[in-house]
Enzyme design. Structure first.
Site, mmCIF file in Angstrom:
data_model
loop_
_atom_site.group_PDB
_atom_site.id
_atom_site.type_symbol
_atom_site.label_atom_id
_atom_site.label_comp_id
_atom_site.label_asym_id
_atom_site.label_seq_id
_atom_site.Cartn_x
_atom_site.Cartn_y
_atom_site.Cartn_z
ATOM 1 N N THR A 111 0.859 -1.183 0.000
ATOM 2 C CA THR A 111 0.000 0.000 0.000
ATOM 3 C C THR A 111 0.899 1.238 0.000
ATOM 4 O O THR A 111 2.018 1.203 0.520
ATOM 5 C CB THR A 111 -0.952 0.018 1.210
ATOM 6 O OG1 THR A 111 -0.190 -0.104 2.413
ATOM 7 C CG2 THR A 111 -1.959 -1.126 1.127
ATOM 8 N N VAL A 145 1.020 4.577 1.293
ATOM 9 C CA VAL A 145 1.497 5.333 2.454
ATOM 10 C C VAL A 145 2.463 4.492 3.277
ATOM 11 O O VAL A 145 3.528 4.964 3.707
ATOM 12 C CB VAL A 145 0.317 5.817 3.321
ATOM 13 C CG1 VAL A 145 0.833 6.544 4.567
ATOM 14 C CG2 VAL A 145 -0.598 6.734 2.522
ATOM 15 N N CYS A 146 2.117 3.235 3.481
ATOM 16 C CA CYS A 146 2.961 2.339 4.280
ATOM 17 C C CYS A 146 4.342 2.174 3.656
ATOM 18 O O CYS A 146 5.359 2.112 4.356
ATOM 19 C CB CYS A 146 2.298 0.980 4.421
ATOM 20 S SG CYS A 146 0.658 1.023 5.168
ATOM 21 N N THR A 147 4.385 2.097 2.339
ATOM 22 C CA THR A 147 5.663 1.935 1.642
ATOM 23 C C THR A 147 6.576 3.116 1.920
ATOM 24 O O THR A 147 7.780 2.940 2.168
ATOM 25 C CB THR A 147 5.421 1.782 0.130
ATOM 26 O OG1 THR A 147 4.590 0.633 -0.092
ATOM 27 C CG2 THR A 147 6.733 1.606 -0.620
ATOM 28 N N LEU A 161 7.758 2.909 5.888
ATOM 29 C CA LEU A 161 8.775 1.927 6.254
ATOM 30 C C LEU A 161 10.114 2.261 5.622
ATOM 31 O O LEU A 161 11.166 1.999 6.212
ATOM 32 C CB LEU A 161 8.318 0.513 5.906
ATOM 33 C CG LEU A 161 7.524 -0.155 7.046
ATOM 34 C CD1 LEU A 161 6.118 0.422 7.155
ATOM 35 C CD2 LEU A 161 7.492 -1.663 6.918
#
Length: 222
Positions: A45, A47-49, A52
């Site tokens: 996804t 935003v998560c990419t 992290l």
């Protein structure tokens, strides 16, 4: 299954889980330092990419504060391992911290991380994904700070690091940090410190009000 009532000062629940760095016992993994447990809604996804990748790029910032970081989402280990390639590519990094595989949501329930509001934040089976939760945990395994963000809002890791600095400063010295404080700026003498002790600890403190006393940020202890 109901989740426990987690409060600031509560002992962070212990658990055993599979991660991208092998199977861990959480309390043993933390060891004698600080830890940040942070969840993200799902692998692959957008935003998560970005998040992290940022955490990976700032590995040295966490390490110098003696902080370990560990991620979590409601995906399996195979998904995590494939996704890391995307994170490294987009973030120009080499992700080296563990990500917990929590497809059965056991840890998510334990830490009350599941999304109960956003009807779009679900998997193909209709099960809720995790929200963007942050737990800062101290060496005594106690929860010292929590933050929760909705799926569409990326976190500010500058703020998370600032909070770690403030917590560690307060633990090492009898001080608190004022609004918008940044490392190196003046701090506040803790309210429980009497004036006589304050004069010994912070000889040059300024009494703005009887209950508001400011002083230079203490130098790190040798």
């Amino acid at each position: 299954m109901s989740s426990p009532s987690l409060r600031l000062g509560s002992v962070a629940p212990d658990f055993t889980a599979d991660t991208t760095k092998g199977r861990i016992n959480f309390h043993e993994w933390i060891g004698n330092g600080w830890a940040i447990l942070f969840s993200h809604p799902a692998d692959f996804t957008p935003v998560c990419t970005t998040e992290l990748g940022e955490v990976s790029r700032r590995a040295a910032d966490f390490a110098k504060r003696n902080v370990k970081v560990i991620g979590l989402s409601a995906n399996d280990l195979g998904s995590h391992e494939k996704w890391i390639a995307d994170i490294n590519n987009v973030g120009k990094t080499n992700l080296d911290f563990p990500i917990i595989a929590d497809a059965d949501r056991k840890v998510s329930v334990l830490y009350d991380m599941l999304d109960q509001q956003d009807a779009t934040n679900i998997d193909q089976k209709g099960l809720p994904f995790t929200i963007r939760t942050v737990f800062i945990i101290d060496p005594a395994k106690k929860i010292r700070l929590t933050l929760s963000y909705p799926a569409a809002v990326g976190r500010n890791f500058d703020e998370i690091l600032r909070a770690v600095d403030a917590l560690q400063l307060g633990d090492n010295y009898k001080v608190a940090t004022p609004v918008n404080w940044q490392p190196g700026q003046d701090v506040i003498v803790a309210a429980f410190v009497k004036d006589d002790e304050a004069k010994q600890l912070f000889p040059d403190y300024t009494a703005v009000l009887p209950y508001l006393r400011t002083t230079k940020q203490p130098s790190p202890k040798a």
